[in-house]
Design a protein around this motif. Structure first.
Motif, PDB file in Angstrom:
ATOM      1  N   SER A  21      41.773  68.789  59.168  1.00  0.00           N
ATOM      2  CA  SER A  21      40.472  69.036  59.636  1.00  0.00           C
ATOM      3  C   SER A  21      39.718  67.954  60.519  1.00  0.00           C
ATOM      4  CB  SER A  21      39.753  69.173  58.049  1.00  0.00           C
ATOM      5  OG  SER A  21      38.512  68.915  58.162  1.00  0.00           O
ATOM      6  N   PHE A  36      35.475  59.470  60.842  1.00  0.00           N
ATOM      7  CA  PHE A  36      35.139  59.691  59.376  1.00  0.00           C
ATOM      8  C   PHE A  36      33.673  59.093  59.217  1.00  0.00           C
ATOM      9  CE2 PHE A  36      39.632  59.896  59.321  1.00  0.00           C
ATOM     10  CZ  PHE A  36      39.901  60.748  58.349  1.00  0.00           C
ATOM     11  N   THR A  92      46.907  63.666  57.028  1.00  0.00           N
ATOM     12  CA  THR A  92      46.439  64.455  55.838  1.00  0.00           C
ATOM     13  C   THR A  92      45.943  63.537  54.540  1.00  0.00           C
ATOM     14  OG1 THR A  92      48.202  65.965  56.563  1.00  0.00           O
ATOM     15  CG2 THR A  92      47.573  65.982  54.131  1.00  0.00           C
ATOM     16  N   ASP A  95      42.448  62.244  55.197  1.00  0.00           N
ATOM     17  CA  ASP A  95      41.165  63.582  54.741  1.00  0.00           C
ATOM     18  C   ASP A  95      40.995  63.327  53.239  1.00  0.00           C
ATOM     19  OD1 ASP A  95      41.036  64.214  57.600  1.00  0.00           O
ATOM     20  OD2 ASP A  95      42.405  66.124  57.597  1.00  0.00           O
ATOM     21  N   SER A  96      42.236  63.297  52.466  1.00  0.00           N
ATOM     22  CA  SER A  96      42.061  63.438  51.130  1.00  0.00           C
ATOM     23  C   SER A  96      41.297  62.291  50.572  1.00  0.00           C
ATOM     24  CB  SER A  96      43.445  63.763  50.420  1.00  0.00           C
ATOM     25  OG  SER A  96      44.356  62.698  50.259  1.00  0.00           O
ATOM     26  N   ALA A  99      37.710  62.760  50.873  1.00  0.00           N
ATOM     27  CA  ALA A  99      37.027  63.916  50.521  1.00  0.00           C
ATOM     28  C   ALA A  99      36.182  63.469  49.046  1.00  0.00           C
ATOM     29  CB  ALA A  99      38.212  65.110  50.134  1.00  0.00           C
TER      30      ALA A  99
END
Ligand SMILES: C[C@H](O)[C@H](O)[C@H]1CNC2=NC(N)=NC(=O)C2=N1
Length: 99
Positions: A21, A36, A92, A95-96, A99
């Protein structure tokens, strides 16, 4: 690490971009990038700390720039002269972590 993955094809890379994303391909840099944003510096630093520990584990390190709550990330695989699955593994995970 001597057994680095080789560079992804354009098709493979585009497919992988669909699974993360906010990451975009930078053709000039042969890299994927994402910026970010966090609530404050403490949140940004916590994210960078988690990413740094994984980077060490994978021996695959981000190029990044931080100002206060913003972290600009660039991932590429120098050994492969382009983007590999390792870059997407980091993307990936980042991104986590964010989150
Ligand atoms: C010697 C060492 O394993 C290499 O320089 C590693 C270190 N971290 C790395 N990180 C990234 N993002 N790309 C690389 O090609 C790379 N190579």
């Amino acid at each position: 690490m001597s057994d680095r993955p080789s560079r992804m094809t354009d098709t493979e890379r585009d497919a992988a971009l669909g699974t993360v994303s906010g990451w975009a391909y930078d053709a000039e840099e042969k890299a994927i990038r994402k910026t970010f944003q966090f609530a404050d510096f403490s949140e940004a630093w916590g994210f960078m700390n988690r990413a740094a520990l994984l980077a060490e584990k994978l021996d695959h390190h981000p190029e990044w720039f931080n100002v206060y709550n913003r972290v600009e990330v660039k991932m590429t695989t120098h050994d492969a002269d382009g983007v590999t699955t390792l870059d997407f593994q980091m993307a990936t995970a980042m991104d986590s972590f964010a989150a």
